[in-house]
Scaffold this active site. Structure first.
Site, PDB file in Angstrom:
ATOM      1  N   TYR A   1      -7.526  -8.061  -0.552  1.00 52.87           N
ATOM      2  CA  TYR A   1      -8.836  -7.531  -0.152  1.00 52.87           C
ATOM      3  C   TYR A   1      -8.935  -7.653   1.379  1.00 52.87           C
ATOM      4  O   TYR A   1      -9.808  -8.345   1.902  1.00 52.87           O
ATOM      5  CB  TYR A   1      -9.985  -8.282  -0.839  1.00 52.87           C
ATOM      6  CG  TYR A   1      -9.807  -8.451  -2.328  1.00 52.87           C
ATOM      7  CD1 TYR A   1     -10.301  -7.484  -3.206  1.00 52.87           C
ATOM      8  CD2 TYR A   1      -9.141  -9.555  -2.863  1.00 52.87           C
ATOM      9  CE1 TYR A   1     -10.138  -7.631  -4.588  1.00 52.87           C
ATOM     10  CE2 TYR A   1      -8.969  -9.702  -4.238  1.00 52.87           C
ATOM     11  CZ  TYR A   1      -9.464  -8.744  -5.087  1.00 52.87           C
ATOM     12  OH  TYR A   1      -9.313  -8.895  -6.438  1.00 52.87           O
TER      13      TYR A   1
ATOM     14  N   CYS B   1     -18.316 -14.459  -0.794  1.00 50.74           N
ATOM     15  CA  CYS B   1     -19.741 -14.349  -0.445  1.00 50.74           C
ATOM     16  C   CYS B   1     -20.611 -14.566  -1.683  1.00 50.74           C
ATOM     17  O   CYS B   1     -21.814 -14.314  -1.632  1.00 50.74           O
ATOM     18  CB  CYS B   1     -20.036 -12.999   0.203  1.00 50.74           C
ATOM     19  SG  CYS B   1     -19.554 -11.614  -0.827  1.00 50.74           S
TER      20      CYS B   1
ATOM     21  N   GLN C   1     -17.073  -8.233   8.650  1.00 49.43           N
ATOM     22  CA  GLN C   1     -18.067  -9.298   8.452  1.00 49.43           C
ATOM     23  C   GLN C   1     -19.250  -9.035   9.379  1.00 49.43           C
ATOM     24  O   GLN C   1     -19.052  -8.609  10.512  1.00 49.43           O
ATOM     25  CB  GLN C   1     -17.448 -10.668   8.767  1.00 49.43           C
ATOM     26  CG  GLN C   1     -16.351 -11.106   7.824  1.00 49.43           C
ATOM     27  CD  GLN C   1     -16.879 -11.580   6.471  1.00 49.43           C
ATOM     28  OE1 GLN C   1     -18.079 -11.628   6.219  1.00 49.43           O
ATOM     29  NE2 GLN C   1     -15.963 -11.903   5.566  1.00 49.43           N
TER      30      GLN C   1
ATOM     31  N   ASP D   1     -10.180 -12.580  -0.379  1.00 52.14           N
ATOM     32  CA  ASP D   1     -11.516 -12.364   0.199  1.00 52.14           C
ATOM     33  C   ASP D   1     -12.152 -11.175  -0.516  1.00 52.14           C
ATOM     34  O   ASP D   1     -12.361 -10.113   0.079  1.00 52.14           O
ATOM     35  CB  ASP D   1     -11.381 -12.111   1.714  1.00 52.14           C
ATOM     36  CG  ASP D   1     -12.727 -12.017   2.411  1.00 52.14           C
ATOM     37  OD1 ASP D   1     -13.767 -12.214   1.750  1.00 52.14           O
ATOM     38  OD2 ASP D   1     -12.741 -11.742   3.627  1.00 52.14           O
TER      39      ASP D   1
ATOM     40  N   CYS E   1     -40.570  -7.659   2.935  1.00 53.36           N
ATOM     41  CA  CYS E   1     -39.211  -7.144   3.154  1.00 53.36           C
ATOM     42  C   CYS E   1     -38.235  -7.859   2.207  1.00 53.36           C
ATOM     43  O   CYS E   1     -38.352  -9.053   1.959  1.00 53.36           O
ATOM     44  CB  CYS E   1     -38.810  -7.394   4.599  1.00 53.36           C
ATOM     45  SG  CYS E   1     -37.150  -6.850   4.972  1.00 53.36           S
TER      46      CYS E   1
ATOM     47  N   CYS F   1     -41.167 -13.493  11.288  1.00 55.53           N
ATOM     48  CA  CYS F   1     -41.168 -12.032  11.108  1.00 55.53           C
ATOM     49  C   CYS F   1     -42.467 -11.595  10.425  1.00 55.53           C
ATOM     50  O   CYS F   1     -42.858 -12.170   9.404  1.00 55.53           O
ATOM     51  CB  CYS F   1     -39.971 -11.621  10.257  1.00 55.53           C
ATOM     52  SG  CYS F   1     -40.026  -9.888   9.825  1.00 55.53           S
TER      53      CYS F   1
ATOM     54  N   GLU G   1      -5.673  -3.473   0.158  1.00 53.63           N
ATOM     55  CA  GLU G   1      -7.074  -3.065   0.278  1.00 53.63           C
ATOM     56  C   GLU G   1      -7.230  -1.691  -0.359  1.00 53.63           C
ATOM     57  O   GLU G   1      -6.379  -0.826  -0.205  1.00 53.63           O
ATOM     58  CB  GLU G   1      -7.417  -3.010   1.786  1.00 53.63           C
ATOM     59  CG  GLU G   1      -8.630  -2.224   2.175  1.00 53.63           C
ATOM     60  CD  GLU G   1      -9.954  -2.791   1.653  1.00 53.63           C
ATOM     61  OE1 GLU G   1     -10.172  -4.003   1.746  1.00 53.63           O
ATOM     62  OE2 GLU G   1     -10.754  -1.987   1.136  1.00 53.63           O
TER      63      GLU G   1
ATOM     64  N   CYS H   1     -34.865 -11.068   4.174  1.00 50.89           N
ATOM     65  CA  CYS H   1     -34.817 -12.532   4.278  1.00 50.89           C
ATOM     66  C   CYS H   1     -35.648 -13.159   3.169  1.00 50.89           C
ATOM     67  O   CYS H   1     -36.742 -12.699   2.890  1.00 50.89           O
ATOM     68  CB  CYS H   1     -35.416 -12.987   5.602  1.00 50.89           C
ATOM     69  SG  CYS H   1     -34.543 -12.411   7.043  1.00 50.89           S
TER      70      CYS H   1
HETATM   71  C1  LIG Z   1     -15.453  -9.093   1.568  1.00 49.09           C
HETATM   72  S1  LIG Z   1     -14.498  -7.752   2.104  1.00 49.09           S
HETATM   73  C2  LIG Z   1     -13.225  -8.606   2.957  1.00 49.09           C
HETATM   74  C3  LIG Z   1     -12.455  -7.799   3.975  1.00 49.09           C
HETATM   75  C4  LIG Z   1     -11.632  -8.593   4.983  1.00 49.09           C
HETATM   76  N1  LIG Z   1     -10.894  -9.661   4.401  1.00 49.09           N
HETATM   77  C5  LIG Z   1     -12.492  -9.093   6.122  1.00 49.09           C
HETATM   78  O1  LIG Z   1     -12.655 -10.306   6.323  1.00 49.09           O
HETATM   79  O2  LIG Z   1     -13.019  -8.231   6.856  1.00 49.09           O
HETATM   80  C6  LIG Z   1     -13.796  -7.212   0.629  1.00 49.09           C
HETATM   81  C7  LIG Z   1     -12.893  -6.023   0.756  1.00 49.09           C
HETATM   82  O3  LIG Z   1     -12.328  -5.771  -0.528  1.00 49.09           O
HETATM   83  C8  LIG Z   1     -12.203  -4.365  -0.716  1.00 49.09           C
HETATM   84  N2  LIG Z   1     -12.099  -4.185  -2.173  1.00 49.09           N
HETATM   85  C9  LIG Z   1     -13.076  -4.225  -3.110  1.00 49.09           C
HETATM   86  N3  LIG Z   1     -12.556  -4.137  -4.354  1.00 49.09           N
HETATM   87  C10 LIG Z   1     -11.206  -4.051  -4.207  1.00 49.09           C
HETATM   88  C11 LIG Z   1     -10.111  -3.960  -5.109  1.00 49.09           C
HETATM   89  N4  LIG Z   1     -10.312  -3.953  -6.413  1.00 49.09           N
HETATM   90  N5  LIG Z   1      -8.867  -3.894  -4.606  1.00 49.09           N
HETATM   91  C12 LIG Z   1      -8.663  -3.901  -3.265  1.00 49.09           C
HETATM   92  N6  LIG Z   1      -9.661  -3.994  -2.355  1.00 49.09           N
HETATM   93  C13 LIG Z   1     -10.909  -4.069  -2.820  1.00 49.09           C
HETATM   94  C14 LIG Z   1     -13.427  -3.789  -0.035  1.00 49.09           C
HETATM   95  O4  LIG Z   1     -13.204  -2.451   0.326  1.00 49.09           O
HETATM   96  C15 LIG Z   1     -13.550  -4.721   1.184  1.00 49.09           C
HETATM   97  O5  LIG Z   1     -12.852  -4.211   2.281  1.00 49.09           O
END
Ligand SMILES: C[S@@+](CC[C@H](N)C(=O)[O-])C[C@H]1O[C@@H](n2cnc3c(N)ncnc32)[C@H](O)[C@@H]1O
Length: 469
Positions: A328, A421, A299, A394, A105, A99, A349, A108
């Site tokens: 989540y 992550c 994702q 998650d 940037c 790149c 969520e 990356c």
């Molecule tokens: C890494 S994403 C995972 C979403 C899903 N498991 C996926 O694979 O697409 C984390 C999610 O947690 C939600 N989130 C963040 N803080 C939260 C909380 N305190 N309680 C509930 N959800 C939350 C975010 O809105 C987001 O949708």
């Protein structure tokens, strides 16, 4: 090797010069102190770490085994930051970053390292975090090598660009709010790059100032464009018309160019407004169909997502009796994949748009054994009547709230599958669970974000303590 190596070194030094020119403005406030650094390892941000008179020195662009002349740019009590001026000794693992804006940037950080090495580094980072932060003894744990991509380019389904007051539309530069315009970002599709170019031209012509724009694309190449901080009444009518024309949005002939399906604006109060087209973008994951609204999480790497979810499903060992919590849960992706095998799944969520997408997704996939609850997991968890056999976590980068960990320790599911992550917060949370009788069985790092310093990981823990209470 010789000639190529020479070329690489020459090009690296050339790029470093460009970087130096780009940053001349900020140099005024810097302390001009040049030293030589031998790089020992990479930091969790992908910068080289070496020592200058015993002080840890972070140098972006320097790789382990390399020696570089650097300029100290920021001094703290126990560490300092420096900028690479020239390479004095080069590592065999160094490659030419493809790149042309890599040096400036902020996207990356690892394009100068060969791909196989980036995967090894990500595995080491996950291991290191688990051992150092979580105090997990990995001797009896299966830690798999990072799951990489066959072709680790043009994988992202989402790009967020920012506009400066001079009208440039690009990614943020590293550790800065200045942007860098790019001719072709190699992490997004050629189609998405075309959308970016067309929008740049349209906005420049219209002299329209916006905060940021997000582009989302599904695996069929269909797209959604989201303008941030702008309501439709503030958008000059001709801008939408010329966008429609430039992007061929009204044509049904998709061979003619883009397949933009919708244009959204997020008004200054944060409420999404549909300006044009369809409400949802649709994505297929592991044979299920998911509707996605503009502010809901998905994702970013569809190919790696399939691998991640397949691993989660496999490690969750769901049976038709299983009671499952998917905490989540976003738009219900993991919940619905698990619901195909489980007795009952509860998804929680906080994002109200995501949770209403999740409910629609359960319906269109004809899965009626899933219940979605909206709210913060730490507040809503007590409202779930059943106790789980399996919990999938998650969370965002910040990790799991201590009240959630406390509740998990009370209800003691047999198995916890933790998708993360951020290795740091993952290790912290897993460390807490380990102290309460959970044992880490397997760890799988997944390269969800090739060429960046980020890594996704999945961990499976089982309860090996006493089930009281
Ligand atoms: C890494 S994403 C995972 C979403 C899903 N498991 C996926 O694979 O697409 C984390 C999610 O947690 C939600 N989130 C963040 N803080 C939260 C909380 N305190 N309680 C509930 N959800 C939350 C975010 O809105 C987001 O949708």
């Amino acid at each position: 090797m010789g000639k190529n190596k020479e070329k690489t070194k020459e090009q690296t030094n050339k790029q470093t010069n460009v970087q130096n020119q780009n940053r001349q403005r900020s140099m005024k406030s810097e302390q001009h102190e040049e030293v030589e650094i031998n790089c020992l390892r990479l930091s969790s941000e992908g910068a080289g770490i070496g020592y200058d008179q015993g002080k840890a020195t972070f140098v972006a662009g320097l790789l382990p085994g390399e020696r570089g002349k650097v300029l100290i740019t920021e001094k703290k009590k126990s560490w300092q930051r420096a900028r690479l001026l020239s390479l004095e000794k080069e590592a065999d693992e160094r490659v030419e970053p493809p790149c042309c804006v890599f040096e400036v940037c902020g996207g990356c950080r690892l394009q100068h390292l060969n791909y196989a090495e980036t995967l090894k580094w990500k595995e080491r980072w996950v291991r290191d975090a688990l051992e150092r932060i979580g105090k997990i003894n990995l001797e009896k744990v299966e830690v798999f090598p990072t799951m990489g991509m066959e072709n680790p380019w043009r994988y992202r389904n989402k790009a967020r660009l920012h506009q400066t007051f001079t009208g440039e539309l690009g990614y943020y530069q590293e550790k800065s709010r200045e942007t860098v315009e790019f001719p072709d970002c190699l992490l997004i599709s050629e189609t998405m790059n075309t959308w970016v170019q067309k929008i740049r031209e349209t906005l420049k012509k219209a002299k329209l100032g916006i905060k940021s724009i997000t582009f989302r694309e599904n695996t069929k190449g269909e797209g959604m464009i989201i303008f941030d901080g702008l309501s439709k009444s503030e958008l000059p009518g001709p801008v939408l018309s010329s966008l429609k024309q430039e992007l061929n949005m009204d044509s049904r002939d998709t061979r003619m160019g883009s397949k933009i399906q919708s244009v959204w604006g997020i008004n200054p109060s944060g409420i999404p407004e549909l300006w044009w087209g369809q409400e949802f973008l649709t994505e297929e994951i592991l044979g299920l169909t998911f509707k996605l609204s503009p502010l809901a999480f998905l994702q970013v790497n569809p190919l790696q997502t399939q691998k991640l979810y397949s691993t989660a499903l496999d490690w969750a060992e769901i049976t038709k009796e299983s009671q499952v919590w998917d905490l989540y849960c976003g738009i219900g992706t993991i919940s619905l994949v698990l619901a195909q095998k489980a007795d009952k799944v509860w998804g929680i969520e906080e994002n109200s748009y995501a949770i209403s997408d999740a409910k629609i997704n359960a319906e269109i996939n004809h899965l009626d054994n899933v219940e979605f609850l909206q709210g913060k997991v730490e507040d809503v968890l007590l409202k779930v009547p059943e106790t789980p056999d399996v919990v999938v976590l998650d969370p965002p980068r910040a990790g799991v709230h201590s009240r959630v960990l406390k509740r998990l320790i009370e209800v003691k599911p047999e198995r916890i599958v933790y998708v993360s992550c951020d290795p740091g917060t993952l290790a912290r949370d897993v460390g807490v669970l380990q102290k309460e009788g959970y044992q880490v069985q397997k760890v799988q790092p997944v390269d969800m974000f090739p060429w960046t310093q980020h890594v996704e990981s999945i961990i499976m823990m089982t309860f090996s303590g006493k089930k009281g209470k």
